[in-house]
Design a protein around this motif. Structure first.
Motif, PDB file in Angstrom:
ATOM      1  N   HIS A 205       0.835  -1.207   0.000  1.00 40.36           N
ATOM      2  CA  HIS A 205       0.000   0.000   0.000  1.00 40.36           C
ATOM      3  C   HIS A 205       0.871   1.260   0.000  1.00 40.36           C
ATOM      4  O   HIS A 205       0.595   2.227  -0.741  1.00 40.36           O
ATOM      5  N   GLU A 206       1.893   1.263   0.817  1.00 40.42           N
ATOM      6  CA  GLU A 206       2.787   2.432   0.854  1.00 40.42           C
ATOM      7  C   GLU A 206       3.465   2.630  -0.489  1.00 40.42           C
ATOM      8  O   GLU A 206       3.628   3.761  -0.962  1.00 40.42           O
ATOM      9  N   ALA A 208       2.270   1.774  -3.413  1.00 37.74           N
ATOM     10  CA  ALA A 208       1.273   2.297  -4.345  1.00 37.74           C
ATOM     11  C   ALA A 208       1.039   3.788  -4.123  1.00 37.74           C
ATOM     12  O   ALA A 208       0.929   4.564  -5.082  1.00 37.74           O
ATOM     13  N   ARG A 209       0.961   4.187  -2.851  1.00 31.53           N
ATOM     14  CA  ARG A 209       0.729   5.600  -2.565  1.00 31.53           C
ATOM     15  C   ARG A 209       1.927   6.461  -2.990  1.00 31.53           C
ATOM     16  O   ARG A 209       1.757   7.601  -3.433  1.00 31.53           O
ATOM     17  N   TYR A 210       3.125   5.894  -2.829  1.00 34.22           N
ATOM     18  CA  TYR A 210       4.314   6.631  -3.258  1.00 34.22           C
ATOM     19  C   TYR A 210       4.305   6.840  -4.772  1.00 34.22           C
ATOM     20  O   TYR A 210       4.567   7.939  -5.271  1.00 34.22           O
ATOM     21  N   GLU A 212       1.727   6.938  -6.684  1.00 34.27           N
ATOM     22  CA  GLU A 212       0.670   7.889  -6.990  1.00 34.27           C
ATOM     23  C   GLU A 212       1.137   9.318  -6.723  1.00 34.27           C
ATOM     24  O   GLU A 212       0.866  10.231  -7.514  1.00 34.27           O
ATOM     25  N   ALA A 213       1.844   9.507  -5.608  1.00 31.49           N
ATOM     26  CA  ALA A 213       2.308  10.851  -5.264  1.00 31.49           C
ATOM     27  C   ALA A 213       3.355  11.348  -6.262  1.00 31.49           C
ATOM     28  O   ALA A 213       3.377  12.545  -6.612  1.00 31.49           O
ATOM     29  N   PRO A 216       1.201  11.442 -10.373  1.00 35.69           N
ATOM     30  CA  PRO A 216      -0.262  11.578 -10.209  1.00 35.69           C
ATOM     31  C   PRO A 216      -1.039  11.517 -11.523  1.00 35.69           C
ATOM     32  O   PRO A 216      -2.228  11.211 -11.517  1.00 35.69           O
ATOM     33  N   SER A 221      -3.962   4.920  -6.526  1.00 35.90           N
ATOM     34  CA  SER A 221      -3.945   3.817  -5.559  1.00 35.90           C
ATOM     35  C   SER A 221      -5.313   3.595  -4.933  1.00 35.90           C
ATOM     36  O   SER A 221      -5.485   2.646  -4.175  1.00 35.90           O
ATOM     37  N   ASP A 222      -6.269   4.478  -5.234  1.00 40.88           N
ATOM     38  CA  ASP A 222      -7.620   4.355  -4.697  1.00 40.88           C
ATOM     39  C   ASP A 222      -8.455   3.471  -5.618  1.00 40.88           C
ATOM     40  O   ASP A 222      -8.386   3.580  -6.834  1.00 40.88           O
ATOM     41  N   TRP A 236      -2.864  -2.973  -4.514  1.00 42.96           N
ATOM     42  CA  TRP A 236      -2.009  -3.581  -3.489  1.00 42.96           C
ATOM     43  C   TRP A 236      -2.777  -4.577  -2.636  1.00 42.96           C
ATOM     44  O   TRP A 236      -2.190  -5.369  -1.894  1.00 42.96           O
TER      45      TRP A 236
END
Length: 833
Positions: A205-206, A208-210, A212-213, A216, A221-222, A236
């Motif tokens: 998850h982390e 995926a969020r990285y 995305e950040a 973008p 990741s949502d 994830w």
């Protein structure tokens, strides 16, 4: 219509039918071609699905017809197909384990096109092993395709490599790309494989969020579809222990017979990248082998024929020679696990009833048959006949050995646990101390009496000196077996004046149930400073008052007492080091929780009940130091003093406190899979035995302690019942006036061993009439009533009404968690905010 064909695969006969039935109309691909594909791809497919519970998607009428999503192995499943049961919240399913070509062929015969498996395997005793691989599902949204997925895959590859992981790509055969990475020792920054699906999922998850950040415009990741247009979702969530992913080399139920196909990184650079059909995959496998071979090297390397492995296989030669895996459900896997000291005693209703006593030793279960069972009197020895060594997996075996087979009859686990080895002289003498939650601790000796080589007669002897008896104890004390739950004296040593002849009786302070919103409202109260809160983790174990006081010779000793006054000191001797970790004046009285930790360091209530792990102590309050009582001191003062009087070393711990940050405490608790969070006012004093709103408990799942008032035997098929096993328990809680109130029944969450032990225990406290009124007639039918003295705990979805005002409120979807021998019926309260 093609005629049915009967084939034999690994000794198993299968009838293959409708071979010319078209399953993929767009290409004319038939069922016979599907069977041929799975047979030819099996050598590279099976390593990626073996020992993983499979969820199947079937298209009996072809991909243009109805699809069946199947988890459970139904009655049509051949007896030789291996399965694994998983207990869900409201049901249990027997999942197929696709471990061999015969099972894979049977699945293809049932028109199973897709195989979905988790990222973890089933261990030799049926436990869920830690995940051995991480997966990222790169799923293109509308307006994106494989080219965008390949770009995200390259970005993720760089990050994963920086973490010490080597990702391998698979085009999913549907829309996107899967990235797999093997998890093994040294593969993560901490130098050890993540020990749970939650941890792996959190890492994914982390990541995926990285992504995305950092990107973008390309990555999301949502899961919300509205956010995915023109982007690639980095899914994830498939690392969750309850989720599955399409297996590598599995066909897909798409219009064309595409495959989840392993690819090279060079291929992902191809602008014409597309999904592959099964014919193309077969050609690639013939030319290149398994491009995902690196994914299984970690756990397959454990099967190398080391001297230890070869010795174990040789010791099991007699076991295997006496049994046919096609005819008996007994385990044949030799097993491979770290050395342990476990024992099991199995009740075996064969031609003659006997008990099989097995000790784990040198990679096998060394076994003896006990015609009269385990001796209970040191004055009477019993015969023990040594039999062939058994595989480690046999320690978890319960079931029926078919008639005509060696040892035919029913096998159940009578007792199991760990042992301490005192002496082992091969072929001559063995002395061990057994420890189990079910039957306590006892010291046994096995002595061989047969003199001729091949004479396997031994004696099993219960020694006069038993665990917990001191050298100076009387003979009667030395013969006594320590039983968990034995009552202690009513009071504890150490009075307010420090006089050892003066005693005090302390009961733990209790918390009230609450919701996070309740605590947030209290924190927002403008009355401010003196209403601040701190947060502790809620540990899933037995609450205890621990006392460190001078022993007869002046050396400090520790004593542990449960909420109900039960002396737990001898039950958990491993906690004795507490006495040496206390500093300053004695006695010191502490409030703590006894827990058992799993391999990942998380509390496991079942391990504590079964005493299969050494107990540890979580200390969170101090109530007395020397002649100073701290009951009226505020929480902050007591907590500060705790750090001064205790120098903890394992098995003693002083967990950290979260200062005012409820959300961080809740998140941390969930990440560690703990029971919940305790919220405590900084100003709160200690109120022994009282439930207070100064302490609030916030649980992640609803749980309720209950009193067992009756039970129903397990159905063994209409109209027969099997009274040796409890099928369901009837439950009650005390009402405000103290009378018991019926709240429903529970029939899930039990192992077979639990059901048998409960039937024995409940039969011993049986009574002719119900101990309460108001049990509905359908629930009372076939019920066997008991004296209401046994307390347990259940998880449940919700109350059917407000239990405070509705006398007919019931527990919905209850699931058994276990007995609570540390509680009395009077301690049970309705857990409601």
């Amino acid at each position: 219509m093609a005629a049915p064909q009967t084939v034999t695969i690994d000794g198993h006969r299968l009838q293959l039918t409708n071979l010319d039935k078209v399953l993929y109309p767009a290409t004319g691909t038939t069922k016979g071609e599907v069977l041929d594909y799975y047979a030819r791809v099996a050598p590279v497919l099976l390593p990626h699905v073996r020992r993983r519970p499979a969820t199947r998607k079937r298209w009996p009428d072809g991909v243009e017809g109805q699809v069946f999503f199947q988890k459970n192995a139904d009655r049509s499943t051949p007896s030789w197909v291996r399965t694994h049961r998983i207990q869900h919240k409201t049901s249990s399913n027997d999942y197929v384990l696709v471990d061999d070509v015969a099972t894979l062929t049977w699945l293809a015969q049932t028109a199973t096109l897709e195989l979905h498996v988790p990222q973890w395997q089933v261990g030799r005793t049926g436990v869920h092993l830690p995940p051995d691989r991480l997966v990222l599902d790169l799923d293109p949204g509308e307006g994106a395709g494989l080219a965008e997925c390949a770009e995200v895959a390259r970005l993720a590859r760089a990050i994963l490599r920086g973490m010490g992981l080597e990702p391998l790509p698979v085009t999913s055969g549907s829309k996107g790309i899967h990235l797999y990475a093997a998890l093994s020792a040294g593969s993560d920054p901490a130098g050890a494989r993540p020990s749970s699906a939650d941890e792996v999922s959190a890492v994914a998850h982390e990541l995926a969020r990285y992504l995305e950040a950092e990107h973008p415009d390309l990555v999301v990741s949502d899961m919300k579809k509205a956010l995915r247009g023109g982007k690639v979702l980095v899914d994830w969530s498939q690392n969750n222990g309850a989720k599955t992913t399409i297996a590598p080399y599995s066909l897909r139920g798409r219009p064309h017979p595409t495959v989840a196909a392993p690819r090279t990184w060079e291929e992902l650079d191809d602008p014409g990248l597309r999904h592959l059909t099964f014919e193309e995959v077969l050609d690639r496998v013939a030319a290149d082998g398994d491009l995902l071979a690196g994914l299984t090297q970690g756990h397959l390397s454990q099967l190398e024929p080391t001297p230890a492995h070869l010795a174990r296989f040789e010791r099991l030669a007699t076991y295997h020679a006496k049994r046919d895996p096609a005819r008996t459900p007994e385990p044949f896997d030799a097993g491979d696990s770290p050395p342990g000291q476990t024992f099991v005693i199995q009740e075996h209703h064969a031609r003659r009833l006997h008990w099989d006593f097995r000790l784990e030793h040198e990679g096998v279960l060394v076994s003896w048959a006990l015609p009269k069972g385990e001796p209970t009197d040191p004055a009477q020895n019993h015969l023990a006949v040594q039999t062939e060594d058994h595989p480690l997996a046999y320690g978890a075996f319960e079931g029926t050995i078919p008639g005509g087979e060696y040892g035919a009859g029913e096998v159940t686990i009578w007792d199991a646990g760990t042992y301490e080895l005192e002496k082992w002289r091969d072929g001559k003498e063995v002395i061990v101390t057994l420890r189990s939650e079910r039957r306590g601790a006892r010291r046994l000796a096995l002595i061989r009496t047969g003199r001729d080589e091949g004479d396997n007669q031994w004696l099993i002897h219960r020694t006069k000196t038993q665990p917990g008896a001191a050298e100076g104890d009387s003979p009667a004390a030395r013969r006594q077996t320590v039983r968990p739950g034995a009552r202690s004296d009513d009071e504890l040593p150490g009075g307010p004046a420090g006089n050892p002849d003066v005693v005090v009786r302390l009961e733990p302070m209790l918390a009230s149930a609450a919701e996070p919103a309740d605590v947030r409202a209290l924190q927002a109260d403008p009355g401010g400073g003196d209403r601040e809160w701190v947060f502790e983790m809620k540990w899933d174990g037995y609450r205890t008052i621990a006392v460190a006081a001078p022993g007869p010779d002046g050396v400090p000793v520790a004593r542990f007492t449960s909420r109900t006054g039960q002396d737990l000191t001898r039950t958990y001797p491993e906690l004795a080091p507490l006495a040496g970790q206390v500093r300053g004046d004695l006695p010191v009285v502490l409030d703590a929780e006894i827990v058992a930790l799993d391999a990942s360091g998380r509390p496991d209530f079942r391990r504590l009940q079964q005493h299969t792990s050494k107990a540890e102590l979580m200390v969170f309050d101090v109530l007395q130091v020397g002649d100073r009582s701290l009951l009226h001191a505020p929480y902050d003062e007591r907590r500060a003093l705790l750090g001064d009087v205790l120098d903890p070393e394992r098995p003693v711990h002083v967990p950290a406190v979260f200062d005012g940050d409820l959300d961080a405490a809740l998140a941390f608790s969930r990440r560690l899979r703990l029971e919940g969070v305790m919220a405590k006012r900084r100003e709160s004093t200690y109120l022994p035995g009282r439930r207070s709103r100064q302490w609030l408990k916030l649980k992640h799942t609803a749980a309720q302690e209950v009193v067992v008032v009756g039970w129903r035997p397990l159905h063994a098929g209409e109209p027969r019942e099997d009274a040796r096993y409890a099928g369901a328990l009837l439950l009650a809680v005390p009402a405000d006036d103290g009378a018991l109130r019926y709240v429903g029944r529970v029939g899930t969450g039990f192992t077979d061993a639990d059901r048998r032990a409960l039937a024995e225990r409940l039969t011993a406290v049986g009574r002719a009439t119900p101990p309460l009124d108001g049990v509905p007639r359908p629930d009372a039918a076939r019920a066997r009533w008991v004296t209401p003295r046994i307390v347990g705990e259940v998880e449940f979805a919700e109350w059917t009404g407000d239990p405070a005002t509705d006398p007919d409120a019931r527990l919905r979807a209850a699931r058994w968690r276990g007995l609570r021998p540390d509680k009395d019926p009077d301690d049970v309260v309705v857990e409601r905010p």
